[in-house]
Design an enzyme around this catalytic site. Sequence first.
Site, mmCIF file in Angstrom:
data_model
loop_
_atom_site.group_PDB
_atom_site.id
_atom_site.type_symbol
_atom_site.label_atom_id
_atom_site.label_comp_id
_atom_site.label_asym_id
_atom_site.label_seq_id
_atom_site.Cartn_x
_atom_site.Cartn_y
_atom_site.Cartn_z
ATOM 1 N N HIS B 23 0.855 -1.190 0.000
ATOM 2 C CA HIS B 23 0.000 0.000 0.000
ATOM 3 C C HIS B 23 0.889 1.237 0.000
ATOM 4 O O HIS B 23 1.274 1.724 1.068
ATOM 5 C CB HIS B 23 -0.893 0.009 1.240
ATOM 6 C CG HIS B 23 -1.991 -1.005 1.216
ATOM 7 N ND1 HIS B 23 -1.801 -2.334 1.509
ATOM 8 C CD2 HIS B 23 -3.316 -0.879 0.927
ATOM 9 C CE1 HIS B 23 -2.956 -2.986 1.404
ATOM 10 N NE2 HIS B 23 -3.888 -2.141 1.057
ATOM 11 N N HIS B 261 -3.743 3.392 -3.913
ATOM 12 C CA HIS B 261 -3.978 2.898 -2.558
ATOM 13 C C HIS B 261 -3.308 1.555 -2.261
ATOM 14 O O HIS B 261 -2.517 1.449 -1.335
ATOM 15 C CB HIS B 261 -5.484 2.779 -2.310
ATOM 16 C CG HIS B 261 -5.851 2.021 -1.075
ATOM 17 N ND1 HIS B 261 -5.858 2.595 0.178
ATOM 18 C CD2 HIS B 261 -6.195 0.719 -0.897
ATOM 19 C CE1 HIS B 261 -6.196 1.679 1.068
ATOM 20 N NE2 HIS B 261 -6.407 0.537 0.454
ATOM 21 N N GLU B 421 -21.032 -0.467 22.352
ATOM 22 C CA GLU B 421 -20.377 -1.703 22.760
ATOM 23 C C GLU B 421 -19.046 -1.910 22.049
ATOM 24 O O GLU B 421 -18.060 -2.358 22.655
ATOM 25 C CB GLU B 421 -21.289 -2.907 22.482
ATOM 26 C CG GLU B 421 -22.611 -2.906 23.236
ATOM 27 C CD GLU B 421 -23.689 -2.069 22.563
ATOM 28 O OE1 GLU B 421 -23.451 -1.538 21.451
ATOM 29 O OE2 GLU B 421 -24.785 -1.931 23.146
ATOM 30 N N HIS B 485 -32.224 -11.108 21.704
ATOM 31 C CA HIS B 485 -31.370 -10.970 22.889
ATOM 32 C C HIS B 485 -30.890 -12.326 23.423
ATOM 33 O O HIS B 485 -30.243 -12.372 24.461
ATOM 34 C CB HIS B 485 -32.126 -10.240 24.004
ATOM 35 C CG HIS B 485 -32.270 -8.763 23.785
ATOM 36 N ND1 HIS B 485 -32.786 -8.239 22.617
ATOM 37 C CD2 HIS B 485 -31.947 -7.693 24.559
ATOM 38 C CE1 HIS B 485 -32.795 -6.907 22.709
ATOM 39 N NE2 HIS B 485 -32.282 -6.565 23.869
#
Lengths: 691, 691
Positions: B23, B261, B421, B485
């Site tokens: 890169h 890139h 989180e 959940h």
Amino acid sequence: MTLVLQSFRLLIADLCQQFGMGHPGSAIGMSAIGVALFAYTMRYSPKHPSWFDRDRFVLSNGHACLFLYANLYLTGYEKMTWEQLLSYHSERPDSLCPGHPEIEHEGVEVTTGPLGQGVANAVGLAVAGRHLGTVFNRVGAEVVRAHVWCVVGDACLQEGLGCEALSYAGHLKLTNLTVIYDNNQITCDGSVDLTNTEDVNAKMRACGWDVIDVMDGVNDVASIVAALEQGRDPKRTKPLFINIRTIIGVGSAVAGQAVAHGVPLGKDNVRAMKRAYGWDEEKIFHIPPKVQEFYHHIAPRGEKYVQEWESLLNQYSSAHPKLAQTFKSRMTGSLPTNWQSLLPSPESYPTDPTPSRKSNNLTVAKLLAESPVFMVGTADLTPSVNLTWPDYDIFNPPDLQPIAGKRGSYAGRYMHFGIREHAMAAIANGMAAWSPGTIVPITSTFFMFYLYAAPAVRMGALQRLKVVHVATHDSIGAGEDGPTHQPVELAALYRAMPNILYIRPGDSEEVAGAWLAALSHPDGPAMISVSRHAIPQLTGLTRRDGVTKGAYVLQEVPDTEGKPDVTLIGVGAELGLAVDLAKELGARGVRARVVSFPSFALFGRMGVRYQRAVLRRHEGVPAVVVEPYVSFGWERWADAGFGMKGFGHSLPGKCIYGFFGFEVGSMAGRVVGFLGEWKEGRVGRGEFVEL
Amino acid sequence: MTLVLQSFRLLIADLCQQFGMGHPGSAIGMSAIGVALFAYTMRYSPKHPSWFDRDRFVLSNGHACLFLYANLYLTGYEKMTWEQLLSYHSERPDSLCPGHPEIEHEGVEVTTGPLGQGVANAVGLAVAGRHLGTVFNRVGAEVVRAHVWCVVGDACLQEGLGCEALSYAGHLKLTNLTVIYDNNQITCDGSVDLTNTEDVNAKMRACGWDVIDVMDGVNDVASIVAALEQGRDPKRTKPLFINIRTIIGVGSAVAGQAVAHGVPLGKDNVRAMKRAYGWDEEKIFHIPPKVQEFYHHIAPRGEKYVQEWESLLNQYSSAHPKLAQTFKSRMTGSLPTNWQSLLPSPESYPTDPTPSRKSNNLTVAKLLAESPVFMVGTADLTPSVNLTWPDYDIFNPPDLQPIAGKRGSYAGRYMHFGIREHAMAAIANGMAAWSPGTIVPITSTFFMFYLYAAPAVRMGALQRLKVVHVATHDSIGAGEDGPTHQPVELAALYRAMPNILYIRPGDSEEVAGAWLAALSHPDGPAMISVSRHAIPQLTGLTRRDGVTKGAYVLQEVPDTEGKPDVTLIGVGAELGLAVDLAKELGARGVRARVVSFPSFALFGRMGVRYQRAVLRRHEGVPAVVVEPYVSFGWERWADAGFGMKGFGHSLPGKCIYGFFGFEVGSMAGRVVGFLGEWKEGRVGRGEFVEL
């Protein structure tokens, strides 16, 4: 109106009191928002919950589900009977009022609960609506006008997923999306100020949204309605964020406190509320006749909407018969009848070693180009994941200045999601949730980054949404990017996850099989997991129909040679390695058969008879798997394996297999050693051996 | 200066050309940023890479690792020899230049690569520095002054994780943190405008940051240095975000293009660059003597910093002997010698059924209160996860107005991470990375939401960082919150993940064992997985030392009764169910022994002898596991099991076990049936049976 609001709040309070469980505070605080949305603003029909052009409502703060259930009941959704409403947190397994809204039930557009998912789904719904409208609407015949309304709490705005989705929605200028911020400044821990002091409005404006404040969200229904109407104003140029100040648990003794969030208000508190409102404190579940009457206009209004739309559709069908036919076909959500024939034939693939990410493009480019049902996007890895097709168009606002000569359009079907993997998957869920099969979203990024997206992929699996995830760079063969990019343990998650098909095809032909399986899968999403690096084409051995069974015999030991000594299980990018190993073992006098095993989920669905015929373990032939992932989970199908014991290493692809011992010569030696121990009974079935 | 910048760019270009991989673009574009940071601004010592008070540098855009490696080489890090620098993307397995920076190597503070992780780690490093400085610095004796510098690209700002972390850092007013935005407006897909058109500066200001623009980040080193110095200005009240305009691959033919890139610039392009600079195009890897000289002052300067700090520490030790002793002890990173004695004795636990989340508090509250090494935080679930202790102080800016009577302080050790989180876990990694063991972060949320945090938990495992994650609500017993959940498949991920201990303790005593194991674990993080609901205390049966072995015999069948018929494996919240099932089976004449099995990772580390003695499968005794997760992975240790076949269901905790068949009477019947088939050989070891 006061009576309506009071009635709603007390209904919620009583519902939580009933079984001493539930989340009352937010639902109570949002009573006025509910009236504004359900009684005044939204275009929907309780009697036709699947009406194609209904406004979509998403409750991103899903714990406040009673807000939705009570409104569905009050507005006349037929299945949401009084008995059903009372079943919230009851012992009824068939309750339509689970602890978070679930897509299976009428009036619920998406399952929400894990925070941030809903708002990203809403973005996806808005993408779907904007795309369909652009493709199908004609002047004077706008058959897709549905607006998307999404309620969020503080949490959805804090979650990274919410940030990603809102930023992308602002970029996309989705003016058919309105986000309603239930700004009560309270989270579980207490004041939002404990943890978040950002200027939300300024942040939203920076992300390309218009912002309107409503200062009294508790009682001022008129102001909320006025704000919502601005959300639907056709002259909008940006999506609208409405910041509505509310009070959690308003009217109760715990109003404005965190304790109102997740536990019932308390018997005495509810009585006190009723007294303060001048209600009979002995009465529970009381909805005064005047309040019931207030909602009576909604069902007929909804019927009218649907009738108007149906006559519009009739006109549209006359004026634009061909387009209307396509539109109706999209409404039914079935794939183009010829879709299987758009996949290449086995002989059309190259015979040289080919990266399976390239095989993937060879396999689906035509299907994608010719089937407008597919929308495809990647999290900023377009050059790496190979999912474009000739002349693909970009889904982007048309007024964005052309980039590299390409102008965006909402009719475009290729999405640049940005470096937002989690939002990509959650937005794809929303697109798929518009109406079953109308849009089949395809996402793509490196397999490792599907860990970022995992909570959304899970929600797609839970909701059985048809989304295909293409995960590239799926093994240590990804090479020099190193252990941060080498997914040694991630397959365990997707193999363990219910409803989703995780498939690792071993060459171009198996990629075709993976797509057959993925697009035929009735139960939810699929993930097709392909390599960065070139892998051998096992032409004549691999079979697409074998992939659809999860595993199949690639090379059998002929009966004439006696019972096989071992079954080698090859998977995905390393299938060729298993074939080479069999050959090397053959040279050493070991009779090795080879099974290709692209998918646990598909093989697990086959009967025991087929499973045994493929693996032959019941005949005493041990199975040895070759896959540079941790072996965890292979114990069900194999007795030993070559796997990874830890994370990977940064080395060029050509060296890394050898570095970790995946080299045919040494592997053959280890298989021979294992078979010796196996025959002597020193290792046995049920005690998986790491080779 | 021009020569220095040219030299740096060409070095990067040549390094990527060498093996045709890498890169180059960002590292080249950031040449001036590198000079400003490494030659002028940062306080560090190449000869003392572990100096406690060094400035911390985090390269969040880790793919640009050559930026770091080249600067480490040029400034004189001893292990980063010329040969090592040239090993980037070589076949050397011992390269110090892997494809992304790795914490194991000198000069690398954290492993980065998965985008957004680094900037969140940087926030964690800044939390650690601010906390330690507040606790230990005295007027005139500031022993912790280290500043944290973090370079981000567009990606880290788009990633939800980055958004979460930056928002929290702004809230925390971490003025010891400066974020440097390598604003080259290019990502893999092309122009950032394809996907992101937000006003980044306005967004950062809305999140509580000061913002400075540097318009010429390509050549204007002086302006970058001036901006960086403002970052360290002690009069700051907010963290600083420096928006530096750069050009990816500057100086090359692909400058400003996405293609710069991730692939080398190309041989001809590099030659052309050299020609344009007036360099000899035949020379590769040339660093002119003047450029080498330019960096000569850095090593001596670093030596001076360290010497000054050491004499400061001497003064500090004289002036504040007790504090200095504590400080030095913290620097060594060992736990308090008496930490094990701060855990309760077995007999001090309650004997009534107790939620293991409560057991967790009973177990560690004293340890947390008395051991300043621990910092604890939760993602907005303080009332649910039970991880506070009496008089805990909140880590928050002191000028934040008091909330619920509590004033924040940077000396506080309890963190309200907000509903973030993922950032919580990544920030915890950064805190742990400050210096081994100086701070031991503890995070907590519902187990299901550790799927949101999973990429960061993985990075902690990869880096072997000592962090303890407390995952509550870890089974279908979470009840009415429903399938969103209920974590049926998540344990598979953490059981498959290398280096981490996933532990499900079965009662209070086992919780103590879980903490013994977690805090003794030398190889990385641990996750302690506890229940929401009350579970029986198996007093006299459970043993904390058993937990540290991963699994142990809870109840044996006495030799006098003959060979056992079956081993029941009980886990965590359902361990008591296994004990009850054994009793029921006993009543039906089936000799069932019970093994408690809290941790795959710990049991996997034991020898085969111990494993066989615990399970006795080699004697032909089948093992049946009882755990309401999908069985995936249990096949290694069990022959059959009661597990989940799909996602959960919203039902109160008291009903849900029965709904999914976890009811002792029917389970006993199914075990009896299985044992019949087992004895008849109709099912056998290696073919796991779902009961």
